[in-house]
Design a protein around this motif. Structure first.
Motif, mmCIF file in Angstrom:
data_model
loop_
_atom_site.group_PDB
_atom_site.id
_atom_site.type_symbol
_atom_site.label_atom_id
_atom_site.label_comp_id
_atom_site.label_asym_id
_atom_site.label_seq_id
_atom_site.Cartn_x
_atom_site.Cartn_y
_atom_site.Cartn_z
ATOM 1 N N UNK A 104 1.939 -3.006 2.340
ATOM 2 C CA UNK A 104 3.139 -2.722 1.568
ATOM 3 C C UNK A 104 3.924 -1.623 2.274
ATOM 4 N N UNK A 105 5.215 -1.828 2.444
ATOM 5 C CA UNK A 105 6.068 -0.832 3.087
ATOM 6 C C UNK A 105 7.192 -0.440 2.144
ATOM 7 N N UNK A 106 7.550 0.825 2.186
ATOM 8 C CA UNK A 106 8.646 1.304 1.363
ATOM 9 C C UNK A 106 9.975 0.876 1.983
ATOM 10 N N UNK A 107 10.744 0.094 1.234
ATOM 11 C CA UNK A 107 12.054 -0.346 1.721
ATOM 12 C C UNK A 107 13.120 0.010 0.689
ATOM 13 N N UNK A 140 7.390 -3.047 -0.842
ATOM 14 C CA UNK A 140 7.463 -4.502 -0.720
ATOM 15 C C UNK A 140 6.314 -4.985 0.165
ATOM 16 N N UNK A 141 5.719 -6.109 -0.218
ATOM 17 C CA UNK A 141 4.572 -6.622 0.537
ATOM 18 C C UNK A 141 5.040 -7.370 1.783
ATOM 19 N N UNK A 142 4.525 -6.964 2.930
ATOM 20 C CA UNK A 142 4.910 -7.549 4.213
ATOM 21 C C UNK A 142 4.239 -8.901 4.399
ATOM 22 N N UNK A 143 5.028 -9.937 4.674
ATOM 23 C CA UNK A 143 4.461 -11.274 4.908
ATOM 24 C C UNK A 143 4.738 -11.780 6.320
#
Length: 262
Positions: A104-107, A140-143
């Protein structure tokens, strides 16, 4: 005989020490995963991640996470003190869930589309709009990772419904749970919603992928050979974007782009 007795005694002592150590190991509880956080300075800290959301409330993972660093774990205690972090505290976090790394990265992204996409009016619809419009920074979860990053992002449901609104709100929440948005960022740029039309544009600088798009090799990007203009073209694009399988676009087109145009 004495030698054999001494060996047996030492073995028993060793077993007891091992058993004591084994009993004091911390046992992770439901929702707790091995992983790490990345603080605002970019430092990775390994430990145990406790996911805030679950399958029924996946959007909660976007707001906060609970974490304890490996260095702070007291094996003598079964219950550990976790600290709660939000997007103001971290750049991101990772949890190993079912042998898969969930990153998960903060965007920075405000889900305006989901804010106003509601079947409920009145207070229920207003609260849904408020819940989405006030979340500008999210985990947001990185896909998909690479030159083009793609994230899975859920909208936030209403926090109130009553009377005839309850059934409608529940159905709406179910749809949100099953149909997340996919958000992309190219070369670290602004985060935007991924659509069929946008996908064709952002991969155009990669000759390999552009050629496949033109020749119609991607099942997720079906070219319409009919020429359209004005309102007809606008409606066609809106229908394409609404009905496109964005996860297939990610798995086919974006994956191909990141592999061939690094």
């Amino acid at each position: 005989m004495k030698k054999l007795l001494l060996v047996g005694l030492l073995s028993l002592v060793s077993f007891n020490v091992y058993a004591q150590d084994d009993n004091t190991e911390y046992e992770m509880r439901a929702g707790e995963k091995t992983g790490y956080i990345i603080d605002k300075s970019g430092k990775k800290i390994e430990g145990i991640v406790r996911l805030a959301g679950d399958e029924m409330n996946p959007w909660t993972n976007q707001k906060k996470v609970k974490f304890i660093a490996s260095a702070d774990i007291d094996n003598a205690k079964k219950k550990q003190k976790f600290k709660t972090f939000d997007t103001d505290d971290l750049k991101g976090y990772m949890a190993i869930d079912n042998n898969n790394e969930r990153r998960f990265e903060s965007i920075k992204y405000t889900n305006t589309k989901e804010a106003y996409n509601t079947s409920n009016g009145g207070l229920s619809g207003g609260l849904k709009a408020f819940n989405n419009l006030t979340k500008s920074n999210q985990f947001a979860e990185l896909v998909a990772d690479g030159k083009i990053k793609v994230y899975k992002l859920y909208g936030y449901p209403t926090t109130f419904s009553a009377g005839g609104q309850v059934a409608v709100a529940e159905e709406e929440t179910k749809k949100m749970r099953e149909n997340p948005s996919y958000i992309y960022s190219k070369k670290g740029g602004k985060a935007e919603e991924l659509t069929m039309a946008k996908a064709k544009i952002i991969v155009a600088d990669c000759p390999v992928v552009k050629g496949k798009v033109t020749s119609g090799e991607y099942g997720s990007l079906k070219e319409d050979k009919k020429k359209r203009s004005g309102l007809g073209k606008f409606i066609k694009n809106e229908i394409d974007n609404a009905m496109s399988d964005n996860l297939s676009i990610v798995n086919e087109v974006i994956y191909d782009y990141n592999e061939n145009c690094k």
